[in-house]
Every structure is written in structure tokens, then in C-alpha cells.
Motif scaffolding. Structure first.
Motif, PDB file in Angstrom:
ATOM      1  N   VAL A 193       0.825  -1.206   0.000  1.00 19.80           N
ATOM      2  CA  VAL A 193       0.000   0.000   0.000  1.00 19.80           C
ATOM      3  C   VAL A 193       0.859   1.257   0.000  1.00 19.80           C
ATOM      4  O   VAL A 193       0.452   2.302  -0.524  1.00 19.80           O
ATOM      5  N   MET A 194       2.057   1.180   0.526  1.00 24.85           N
ATOM      6  CA  MET A 194       2.945   2.337   0.583  1.00 24.85           C
ATOM      7  C   MET A 194       3.360   2.827  -0.804  1.00 24.85           C
ATOM      8  O   MET A 194       3.610   4.018  -0.998  1.00 24.85           O
ATOM      9  N   VAL A 195       3.445   1.920  -1.763  1.00 26.27           N
ATOM     10  CA  VAL A 195       4.048   2.283  -3.045  1.00 26.27           C
ATOM     11  C   VAL A 195       3.169   2.023  -4.260  1.00 26.27           C
ATOM     12  O   VAL A 195       3.409   2.584  -5.332  1.00 26.27           O
ATOM     13  N   ASP A 196       2.163   1.171  -4.129  1.00 27.22           N
ATOM     14  CA  ASP A 196       1.383   0.737  -5.285  1.00 27.22           C
ATOM     15  C   ASP A 196      -0.084   1.103  -5.091  1.00 27.22           C
ATOM     16  O   ASP A 196      -0.729   0.622  -4.151  1.00 27.22           O
ATOM     17  N   GLY A 197      -0.612   1.944  -5.971  1.00 23.69           N
ATOM     18  CA  GLY A 197      -1.985   2.392  -5.842  1.00 23.69           C
ATOM     19  C   GLY A 197      -2.989   1.251  -5.847  1.00 23.69           C
ATOM     20  O   GLY A 197      -4.019   1.321  -5.167  1.00 23.69           O
ATOM     21  N   ALA A 231       2.017   9.376  -4.696  1.00 22.96           N
ATOM     22  CA  ALA A 231       0.794  10.175  -4.755  1.00 22.96           C
ATOM     23  C   ALA A 231      -0.406   9.311  -5.140  1.00 22.96           C
ATOM     24  O   ALA A 231      -1.515   9.484  -4.610  1.00 22.96           O
ATOM     25  N   ASP A 232      -0.198   8.372  -6.042  1.00 18.25           N
ATOM     26  CA  ASP A 232      -1.270   7.470  -6.449  1.00 18.25           C
ATOM     27  C   ASP A 232      -1.748   6.641  -5.261  1.00 18.25           C
ATOM     28  O   ASP A 232      -2.951   6.490  -5.037  1.00 18.25           O
ATOM     29  N   ALA A 233      -0.811   6.103  -4.481  1.00 15.41           N
ATOM     30  CA  ALA A 233      -1.171   5.291  -3.321  1.00 15.41           C
ATOM     31  C   ALA A 233      -1.940   6.115  -2.293  1.00 15.41           C
ATOM     32  O   ALA A 233      -2.940   5.659  -1.721  1.00 15.41           O
ATOM     33  N   VAL A 234      -1.488   7.344  -2.035  1.00 16.11           N
ATOM     34  CA  VAL A 234      -2.187   8.223  -1.099  1.00 16.11           C
ATOM     35  C   VAL A 234      -3.614   8.481  -1.573  1.00 16.11           C
ATOM     36  O   VAL A 234      -4.578   8.400  -0.794  1.00 16.11           O
ATOM     37  N   HIS A 235      -3.765   8.775  -2.848  1.00 14.64           N
ATOM     38  CA  HIS A 235      -5.089   9.033  -3.408  1.00 14.64           C
ATOM     39  C   HIS A 235      -5.995   7.822  -3.269  1.00 14.64           C
ATOM     40  O   HIS A 235      -7.167   7.934  -2.871  1.00 14.64           O
ATOM     41  N   ARG A 236      -5.475   6.647  -3.578  1.00 10.29           N
ATOM     42  CA  ARG A 236      -6.306   5.440  -3.525  1.00 10.29           C
ATOM     43  C   ARG A 236      -6.775   5.152  -2.098  1.00 10.29           C
ATOM     44  O   ARG A 236      -7.905   4.698  -1.896  1.00 10.29           O
TER      45      ARG A 236
END
Length: 478
Positions: A193-197, A231-236
Motif C-alpha cells: 500500500v505504501m508504493v502501489d496504488g 501520490a497514487d497510493a495516497v489518493h487510492r
């Protein structure tokens, strides 16, 4: 067989180079350079011209670009990817793109499993980095198509060859889950989850019956580490939290209805609503917005679009000027995304920027330019009465035309009309069935609507709705 543009005759290439002002006359090399200069450059017409000439890579690239629109027919994208893959003779990466489309779409995931099984036999998985990555993309969706030994070997090669964006933890999580090792899968999902959306959605579903509570707790633990996340992971993560908040909102509304019904049945005076009745959903919504804002502040355009969704959903908390400022920023970063967002903002009745006529002009321009979101927005405009009185019948007609193309969001829009429209359009059974179809096709937000509709359905009505849902899925042209 059509000649790929990479080996077109020199004279033709020279002619293309001289036609800089003619859209759809650029070669792949020129398109690559345009995208290098601006990743959001409008090159779709150029790619379509190359697709017509049979260029496999252009087919895959166009399919990937069309994925940014919720109203693009998945059927069209799948056709592009299948042509691009060409039974292993064309662009192998197209198979990976096709696999990623199955991430949440349970209908197509089941339907296309035999096709992926066949495709895996049509190219050597370990030939190069592209074939390895494509095989692993398929593994994420269909781990059962690989033996544990095959999967381990692919992951070993991937780990040795990958330098950036390796997604290794997600692959490890999926492998562990497929082998029934849930503690190990949980460990790898948390790291992924830290790196992959994609991992946030995966982990949410992995958590099972207590997924809402457990994922919210996990996200709380992650908050101090958002800077280290993509940023993608944070958004997801924010998107999953918002869906959980919506489910809590539905549960709170249903609890209030039960409270009122009980008071009425007992003939007692209704007590005032407890002051903390909506505290859980409100608090989680604010947390979700915090995640989305964090990603949007990093100029992640999908998060900026989600932030606008928050603003239009809670218009009393924002102003039209704030929304337009956000849209102008999106227009600088990704011009193709801005028209849809601007239309959404121009239709918010609570804002002084309300301008349905301007929204209609933008929609017509989008439709004339072949933007697939235009027709869906036109349906929204009719549904909201932007041009005159609300016309749900006209809106339904537009949504039905789009759903016939296999567009999940069009099914969901129909469901919302049937769920909330005036009596002549109200049909909770149909609404539940269509929301179920949208959910099966990967539209996660349809779940909360189904949850609310389910409260009022009798057993017979629920059975009828499920029968309609099954019939639609069976008849749906995949």
C-alpha cells in the motif's frame, strides 16, 4: 499484414515530418517525443490514424489513453488490446494492459479467463522485461493460471531485473493469498500500500467481513507516513476511506429511519436525533479528504478530480470560485480532463458560478470532438433540469444508449434516477438491479446505493431485482 510505422518507406516518413501542422500525421517517434515533452499531450487523433494503418503499439497506447475516461466503452478498449496483442505476434504489453482492466470488473474477469489462459501460451514469459512484466500483470488478476513454482520463478527474475516501480510486495501478497497464507499476505499487502496504488483496493477486499473497520484503522496508522508514499497510493487510500464513509452514512440514515418507525409504531414522541448520530461518517469523510488533499497538493490530477467530487457533493462547504480555481489548475496539467470537471461545477445550483447554458455548450463541444464523457454529462444536465424542467426520461434514454455499449457508469446513473426520481420514474427494484450490474462491472461506489435500496425491498422484490441483474449480465455484450 499492415506495415508498422517503424518501417514505413523513407519517402513516406519524410512526408509525415513535413506535415507538422496536420493532426494525425505524426509518426510514433514524433508522438513519443510529444509525450516526452508533455505527458498529457493530445495525441489521440495521431494514434487513431496509426491504428488504421495496423500499428500494434499505437493500438495499445490508444487503449491506455482511453482508460482515463469513465464513459469510454471497455469493449472498445478490449478490442484495441486484442488487436494489438495479435495472438502473441504483436505488442505483448497489450496483454498486461488488458489484464489491468479486469482489476475490479468481475463480469469480464470471469468471461475472459479462458482468453488469458490461451494468451499465456502464445509468448515466452521470460524472453525480455516486457514479456515478464506482461505475464506478471496477468498473474495479479489470475494467480491460479500459474503454478507456485512458475510464479516464484517469475518473481525471482523480476526482482533481479527491476530497478524502479517493482511492485514486488503486491506480487508477493497475491502469491501468499493464493496459497492460503493470510498472515504473510497481510504483511505484504501492508507494505505494498505504501508504493502501489492498486494495493489499497486489494487490501480492503482481502480484509473480509470487517474490512471497513480494519482498513480505517490501518489508514490511521499510515497517516504519519504519507510523505513516503506515492501520490497514487495516497489518493487510492483516500478513495477507499470515502467509500467506507459513504457506507457509514447509509447505515446512519437507515438507523434513523428505524428509530422513527419504532417511535411511530409505539405511538411515542420521537426523541431528538442524538448530536453524534453522524459523527462516524463525518469524521471519516474528513480523514478521506485529508488523504485526497495530500495527493492533490502533489499535483496528482486524479486526486484533484476527486477533490472536485468532494466539493460538488458538499457544495455548502465550498464556493464555485474555489472549484474553478482547482479546475484551472487541472487544465494546466491535463487539459483533456478539465472540460468534464468544468461542466460538473457549472451545474451546482448552490454556487454563484451556476451556468447550465455554458455547461451545455461545453458538452456539445465535447460530443463533437468525440469525447466519450460528453453524452453522459448531457444526460446529467437533462436529469438536473439544467436546460428546462428536469427530464428524467430523456436522461434515461441517453444513459441506456451508453449502457448498451457496456459502460458501467451509465448503469449506475440509471440506478440513481430510478432510486430518487419522481414517482413516474421511481422503481427501486430496477434501481437495485442496475446498481448491481454497475458494481459487478467494477464501479465500487454502487455498493452503498445497493445497501440503501436493499432496506426497503421485500424478499420477492429482492429476488426479482437479482433476476433482472442476472439477465442483464447474461445479455451484456462483453
Amino acid at each position: 499484414m499492415p506495415i508498422p510505422s517503424a518501417i514505413l518507406p523513407l519517402a513516406l516518413l519524410t512526408g509525415l515530418l513535413l506535415s507538422q501542422n496536420a493532426l494525425a500525421d505524426r509518426s510514433l517517434a514524433q508522438i513519443d517525443y510529444a509525450l516526452f515533452q508533455n505527458p498529457n499531450a493530445d495525441v489521440q487523433d495521431d494514434l487513431r490514424a496509426l491504428v488504421e494503418r495496423g500499428d500494434y503499439r499505437a493500438m495499445r497506447m490508444l487503449g491506455d489513453m482511453l482508460g482515463g475516461s469513465s464513459s469510454t466503452s471497455k469493449r472498445d478498449r478490449l478490442a484495441l488490446y486484442q488487436r494489438s496483442f495479435a495472438q502473441g505476434r504483436g505488442e505483448i504489453r497489450a496483454l498486461g494492459s488488458m489484464a489491468r482492466m479486469m482489476e475490479t470488473d468481475t463480469v469480464r474477469r470471469v468471461h475472459y479467463r479462458p482468453a488469458f489462459q490461451q494468451a499465456l501460451t502464445q509468448f515466452p514469459h521470460e524472453r525480455d522485461l516486457q514479456t515478464l512484466a506482461s505475464a506478471l500483470d496477468v498473474f495479479l488478476i489470475y494467480p491460479s493460471l500459474f503454478s507456485p513454482q512458475e510464479a516464484e520463478e517469475l518473481l525471482r527474475l523480476h526482482e533481479r531485473s527491476c530497478l524502479l516501480d517493482c511492485d514486488l510486495q503486491l506480487y508477493r501478497a497475491v502469491l501468499a493469498e493464493s496459497l492460503g497464507d493470510r498472515p504473510l499476505a497481510d504483511k505484504h499487502y501492508r507494505a505494498a500500500v505504501m508504493v502501489d496504488g492498486r494495493a489499497a483496493e486489494r487490501y480492503y477486499h482481502f480484509l473480509g467481513e470487517q474490512q471497513n473497520q480494519l482498513f480505517a484503522q490501518f489508514a490511521l496508522q499510515l497517516e504519519p507516513h504519507r510523505e513516503a508514499m506515492s501520490a497514487d497510493a495516497v489518493h487510492r487510500v483516500g478513495m477507499v476511506l470515502d467509500r467506507i464513509a459513504e457506507i457509514l452514512r447509509v447505515d446512519e440514515r437507515l438507523a434513523e429511519r428505524q428509530r422513527r418507525a419504532a417511535a411511530k409504531a409505539a405511538g411515542t414522541e420521537l426523541e431528538p436525533m442524538p448530536p453524534d448520530a453522524t459523527a462516524a461518517s463525518d469524521g471519516l469523510r474528513q480523514r478521506a479528504l485529508g488523504w485526497v488533499d495530500h495527493a492533490a497538493a502533489r499535483s496528482w490530477v486524479p486526486a484533484m478530480a476527486t477533490r472536485l467530487y468532494f466539493m460538488t457533493s458538499y457544495p455548502d462547504d465550498y464556493s464555485g470560485a474555489e472549484a474553478m480555481q482547482l479546475i484551472d489548475r487541472v487544465a494546466e496539467l491535463e487539459p483533456s480532463r478539465a472540460p468534464s470537471l468544468r461542466v460538473e461545477a457549472l451545474m451546482v445550483t448552490n454556487w454563484d458560478t451556476l451556468n447550465p447554458q455554458q455547461a451545455h455548450q461545453i458538452i456539445q463541444q465535447m460530443i463533437s470532438q468525440g469525447n466519450p464523457d460528453g453524452k453522459e454529462l448531457l444526460g446529467d444536465l437533462y436529469n438536473k433540469g439544467g436546460l428546462d424542467e428536469p427530464d428524467q426520461q430523456r436522461a434515461l434514454q441517453i444513459y441506456q444508449e451508453l449502457s448498451a455499449q457496456g459502460i458501467a457508469s451509465a448503469y449506475f446513473r440509471q440506478a440513481r434516477v430510478y432510486a430518487s426520481a419522481p414517482a413516474f420514474c421511481s422503481d427501486p427494484v430496477q434501481a437495485y438491479a442496475l446498481a448491481g450490474v454497475a458494481y459487478d462491472m467494477g464501479l465500487e461506489r454502487a455498493r452503498s446505493l445497493m445497501r440503501e435500496l436493499n432496506f426497503d425491498l421485500s424478499d420477492d422484490e429482492r429476488a426479482k431485482a437479482e433476476s433482472i441483474r442476472a439477465d442483464i449480465l447474461q445479455e451484456l455484450t462483453i
